[in-house]
Motif scaffolding. Structure first.
Motif, short mmCIF file in Angstrom:
data_model
loop_
_atom_site.label_atom_id
_atom_site.label_comp_id
_atom_site.label_asym_id
_atom_site.label_seq_id
_atom_site.Cartn_x
_atom_site.Cartn_y
_atom_site.Cartn_z
N ALA A 142 0.81 -1.22 0.00
CA ALA A 142 0.00 0.00 0.00
C ALA A 142 0.84 1.27 0.00
CB ALA A 142 -0.94 0.00 1.20
N LEU A 143 2.08 1.18 0.44
CA LEU A 143 2.95 2.36 0.50
C LEU A 143 3.61 2.70 -0.83
CD1 LEU A 143 4.87 1.68 3.84
CD2 LEU A 143 2.96 3.24 3.47
N ALA A 144 3.60 1.77 -1.77
CA ALA A 144 4.38 1.93 -3.01
C ALA A 144 4.03 3.19 -3.80
CB ALA A 144 4.22 0.68 -3.88
N GLU A 145 2.76 3.44 -4.01
CA GLU A 145 2.38 4.61 -4.82
C GLU A 145 2.82 5.91 -4.16
OE1 GLU A 145 -1.32 4.17 -7.41
OE2 GLU A 145 -1.78 2.92 -5.66
N GLN A 146 2.63 6.02 -2.86
CA GLN A 146 3.04 7.22 -2.12
C GLN A 146 4.56 7.39 -2.18
OE1 GLN A 146 2.00 7.02 2.04
NE2 GLN A 146 3.48 8.59 2.57
#
Length: 156
Positions: A142-146
């Motif tokens: 979930a952190l990848a895009e940010q």
């Protein structure tokens, strides 16, 4: 990068122009993982036995997450690295999950390229991650895009 959810190293690879695109097949689904304009975000969490490559297409959409099971992650001369333990986990945006390269891990043990302890560690780490994925609790995805957006700002 050091935040509440992630401590480790990141790198971002941007392919401007490729000689040939790369497509992988999972079951009967073909997934293009590298082409013109694609970006790969590499997450190397400290003190963990995995690293993750999130692959984005030219439109910025995630095409897959590639989780490497590893002995350790580190950094030398500002370049992150990981010591691979053969097992890999693929997660598609559809949430389909694939465990890969079990045969490579078995061969590495048989040929004494890794110890029994490293073999056991690889299976434990993969099992733990697979269970977290089932429970939708593996937060690094979930952190990848940010994280990609934060690195892109630094490139400008």
């Amino acid at each position: 990068m050091k935040t509440e959810e992630f401590t480790g190293n990141l790198s971002l690879f941007h392919s401007i122009k490729v000689v040939e695109s790369v497509t992988k097949k999972y079951n009967q689904q073909a997934v293009c993982i590298l082409d013109d304009g694609y970006m790969w975000l590499h997450q190397y969490p400290l003190h963990k036995n995995h690293s993750i490559t999130t692959m984005f297409n030219a439109d910025g959409d995630i095409v897959q997450w590639y989780i490497d099971i590893c002995l350790e992650n580190g950094i030398d001369n500002n370049a992150p690295w990981m010591d691979d333990l053969f097992l890999d986990i693929i997660v598609l945006p559809s949430k389909e999950v694939f465990l890969l390269d079990e045969d490579e891990l078995e061969e590495a043990l048989r040929e004494r390229a890794i110890s029994k302890e490293q073999y056991d560690l690889a299976w434990k780490e993969a099992s733990d991650i697979l269970e977290q994925l089932k429970q939708d609790q593996f937060r690094l995805l979930a952190l990848a895009e940010q994280q990609k957006k934060e690195l892109e700002k630094k490139l400008k």
